[in-house]
Design an enzyme around this catalytic site. Structure first.
Site, PDB file in Angstrom:
ATOM      1  CG  HIS A  35      -7.368  -4.202   0.825  1.00 41.73           C
ATOM      2  ND1 HIS A  35      -7.626  -3.307  -0.156  1.00 41.73           N
ATOM      3  CD2 HIS A  35      -8.825  -4.734   1.274  1.00 41.73           C
ATOM      4  CE1 HIS A  35      -8.855  -3.072  -0.298  1.00 41.73           C
ATOM      5  NE2 HIS A  35      -9.619  -3.825   0.407  1.00 41.73           N
ATOM      6  CG  ASN A  54      -8.117  -2.268  -3.868  1.00 41.55           C
ATOM      7  OD1 ASN A  54      -6.992  -2.545  -3.223  1.00 41.55           O
ATOM      8  ND2 ASN A  54      -9.241  -1.221  -3.684  1.00 41.55           N
ATOM      9  CG  HIS A  55      -6.103   1.889  -5.159  1.00 37.82           C
ATOM     10  ND1 HIS A  55      -6.523   2.920  -5.311  1.00 37.82           N
ATOM     11  CD2 HIS A  55      -6.696   1.135  -4.250  1.00 37.82           C
ATOM     12  CE1 HIS A  55      -7.299   3.339  -4.376  1.00 37.82           C
ATOM     13  NE2 HIS A  55      -7.509   2.329  -3.588  1.00 37.82           N
ATOM     14  CG  HIS A  84      -4.215   1.756   4.284  1.00 35.93           C
ATOM     15  ND1 HIS A  84      -4.595   3.065   3.360  1.00 35.93           N
ATOM     16  CD2 HIS A  84      -4.231   0.947   3.173  1.00 35.93           C
ATOM     17  CE1 HIS A  84      -4.510   2.790   2.200  1.00 35.93           C
ATOM     18  NE2 HIS A  84      -4.423   1.583   2.063  1.00 35.93           N
ATOM     19  CG  HIS A  94      -2.011   3.837  -2.045  1.00 34.84           C
ATOM     20  ND1 HIS A  94      -3.178   3.446  -2.576  1.00 34.84           N
ATOM     21  CD2 HIS A  94      -1.943   2.969  -0.719  1.00 34.84           C
ATOM     22  CE1 HIS A  94      -3.959   2.449  -2.253  1.00 34.84           C
ATOM     23  NE2 HIS A  94      -3.307   2.047  -1.041  1.00 34.84           N
ATOM     24  CG  HIS A  98      -4.225  -5.801  -2.135  1.00 29.12           C
ATOM     25  ND1 HIS A  98      -3.029  -5.059  -1.337  1.00 29.12           N
ATOM     26  CD2 HIS A  98      -5.251  -5.074  -2.132  1.00 29.12           C
ATOM     27  CE1 HIS A  98      -3.467  -3.707  -1.334  1.00 29.12           C
ATOM     28  NE2 HIS A  98      -4.772  -3.549  -1.916  1.00 29.12           N
ATOM     29  CG  ASP A 117      -1.992  -1.142   0.985  1.00 28.44           C
ATOM     30  OD1 ASP A 117      -2.934  -0.994   0.386  1.00 28.44           O
ATOM     31  OD2 ASP A 117      -1.731  -2.215   1.766  1.00 28.44           O
ATOM     32  CG  ASP A 129      -3.727  -1.098  -3.488  1.00 26.25           C
ATOM     33  OD1 ASP A 129      -3.925  -1.381  -4.573  1.00 26.25           O
ATOM     34  OD2 ASP A 129      -4.449  -0.610  -2.596  1.00 26.25           O
TER      35      ASP A 129
END
Length: 381
Positions: free
Chosen positions: A187, A84-85, A189, A10, A158, A8, A49
Site C-alpha cells: 500500500h 484497494n485497487h 509505495h 499496478h 495491504h 503494488d 494492488d
C-alpha cells in the site's frame, strides 16, 4: 527458507494517459518475475494492488497470467491478497486474482485466511478501509491465534499504518499482531523495513513510479522487491532492485535563465535511449504562465515523453498581501473540517477531507473507493 516479497505492481495503469507508461508497468513486472526466478526462492508473496483496476484491461490480465505461469513452471508458488485497487466494490465480489487459482496463485481471503508450508504459516487479509478497521482487527486476532503452533509466521496485509502515514492510515500500529516473524505489507509505495514485535515489518514499495512524489524515494532507495530469509532468529532482508524503463527528471529553473536551462535539459534528454518524464518548476520573475508552458512544450516535446510543469513566480511582498496581516493563509482542508463540523460526525469529515486529497492528486479511483466505502458503511448500519 527464502521468499520474495513484492507489492503494488499496478498493472494496467496508463499514467498521464500515455500508452508508453502503461507498457513500462508491464515491462517492470516481467523483469520482476525474471529476477525472482533467477533468485529461486521457495515462494513469492504479493501484498496487493497487482492491478490498477478491479476490472483490469486484457493486456494486464494476460501479463499477470504469463508471469504466474512462469513461476509455476519454476515450481515457485505465489501467495497474494487483494489491495484497494484490486477490490471490487460489491459485497461478496471476487478480486481479479481469483482468475489465476488454476495457474498456481494462492489467494489469501476471508474464506481462506491462511496457508501453511511445512512449519511456515502464511496468513492475512485483503484491504479494508478505515471504516471497516474494527472488523479487520477482529480478523487479525483470529489469524494470530491460528498461527501460534507454527515455527515461522508471516502476516500479509495491504494497509496504511499511522506510524508511516499519520493522516491517511487505515489501522494503527498497535492493531498489528506482534507474534509474526515477518509482516509483509503493501500500500505504501516507499520502501520501509522496521523492527516489529518478534521480527520485521516491511513494505517493498511499488515496482514503478506511480506518482511523481515517489521520485525522491526512488533515487534514494530504488524500486523493486525484497528477498527475505527467515531461516534464522531474525529475518534477513535483501533489496532486489529493478531497472525502470525510463527516467523521471525533476528540475527547478529560474525564469531569467529559461532558454539556457531548456537547452541544457534538451541536450541531456536527447542523449537518453528512451524519452523521459520531465517535471519542471519555473520560479522567480513575473511571467505569463501560458507563454512559459508553450515554450516548455515547444522546446522539449521532441525529447521528453511528457512535460509536467509547475510555476512559482516572484512572491508577493508582505505589505502587498491582499489578506489581513497575522491571519493564516487559506487552508482548504481546515475550511472543509470547519464547515462539516455541524454534521457532528467524524466519518463525514473524513469523507470530505479524503475526497479533497484524492481529487487534488487526480486519483479518481481512490476518491471513488472512499465515497463507496462511506456509503456502504452507512447503509450497513
Amino acid at each position: 527458507m527464502q521468499f520474495a516479497h513484492l507489492a503494488d505492481t499496478h498493472m494496467g495503469y496508463r499514467q498521464y494517459g500515455l500508452t508508453e507508461r502503461e507498457n513500462d508497468f508491464f515491462e517492470v513486472f516481467d523483469q520482476a518475475i525474471e529476477e525472482i526466478i533467477r533468485e529461486r526462492p521457495d515462494f513469492v508473496i504479493h501484498s496487493g494492488d497487482l492491478f490498477e483496476y478491479s476490472r483490469p484491461p486484457t493486456r494486464a490480465l494476460l501479463t499477470a497470467q504469463k508471469g504466474i505461469l512462469k513461476l509455476k513452471e519454476a515450481n515457485i508458488p505465489i501467495y497474494a491478497i487483494a489491495g484497494n485497487h484490486d477490490v471490487v466494490m460489491r459485497k461478496n465480489a471476487l478480486p481479479p486474482q481469483i482468475l489465476y487459482k488454476d495457474f498456481g496463485l494462492k489467494l489469501i481471503s476471508p474464506n481462506q485466511p491462511f496457508y501453511t508450508v511445512g512449519d511456515v504459516f502464511i496468513g492475512g487479509a485483503p484491504y479494508a478501509s478505515k471504516y471497516h478497521a474494527k472488523q479487520l482487527v477482529e480478523r487479525l486476532q483470529t489469524i494470530e491465534k491460528s498461527s501460534l503452533d507454527y515455527g515461522k509466521r508471516i502476516l500479509v496485509l495491504h494497509q496504511g499504518i499511522d506510524r508511516y502515514i499519520p493522516y491517511e492510515y487505515e489501522i494503527k500500529i498497535g492493531d498489528v499482531p506482534q507474534n509474526f516473524n515477518y509482516c509483509a505489507f503493501g500500500h505504501i509505495h516507499e520502501r520501509v523495513v522496521d523492527d516489529f514485535g518478534e521480527g520485521k515489518l516491511a513494505y517493498p514499495g511499488s515496482t514503478e513510479i506511480w506518482r511523481s512524489n515517489e521520485v525522491e524515494g526512488y533515487r534514494k532507495n530504488g524500486k523493486g522487491f525484497y528477498l527475505v530469509d527467515i531461516s534464522g532468529d531474525m529475518p534477513e532482508i535483501e533489496n532486489i532492485d529493478l531497472k525502470l524503463p525510463r527516467e523521471f527528471i525533476k528540475e527547478t529553473i529560474r525564469y531569467s535563465e529559461l532558454q539556457d536551462e531548456l537547452n541544457r535539459i534538451k541536450e541531456y534528454t536527447n542523449s537518453l535511449q528512451r524519452k523521459p518524464i520531465l517535471m519542471v518548476t519555473v520560479e522567480g520573475g513575473n511571467f505569463n504562465r501560458s507563454e512559459v508552458y508553450e515554450t516548455l512544450n515547444q522546446s522539449l516535446s521532441e525529447t521528453c515523453l511528457a512535460v509536467r510543469s509547475n510555476y512559482r513566480p516572484t512572491a508577493i511582498k508582505e505589505d502587498e498581501n491582499p489578506f489581513e496581516k497575522g491571519k493564516e493563509a487559506l487552508d482548504i482542508k481546515k475550511m472543509i473540517e470547519h464547515n462539516l463540523k455541524d454534521f457532528n460526525s467524524e466519518k463525514v469529515t473524513e469523507l470530505g477531507t479524503g475526497l479533497l486529497k484524492e481529487l487534488s492528486d487526480g486519483d479518481f479511483k481512490a476518491a471513488e473507493t472512499i465515497a463507496h466505502n462511506f456509503y456502504e458503511d452507512l447503509y450497513d448500519h
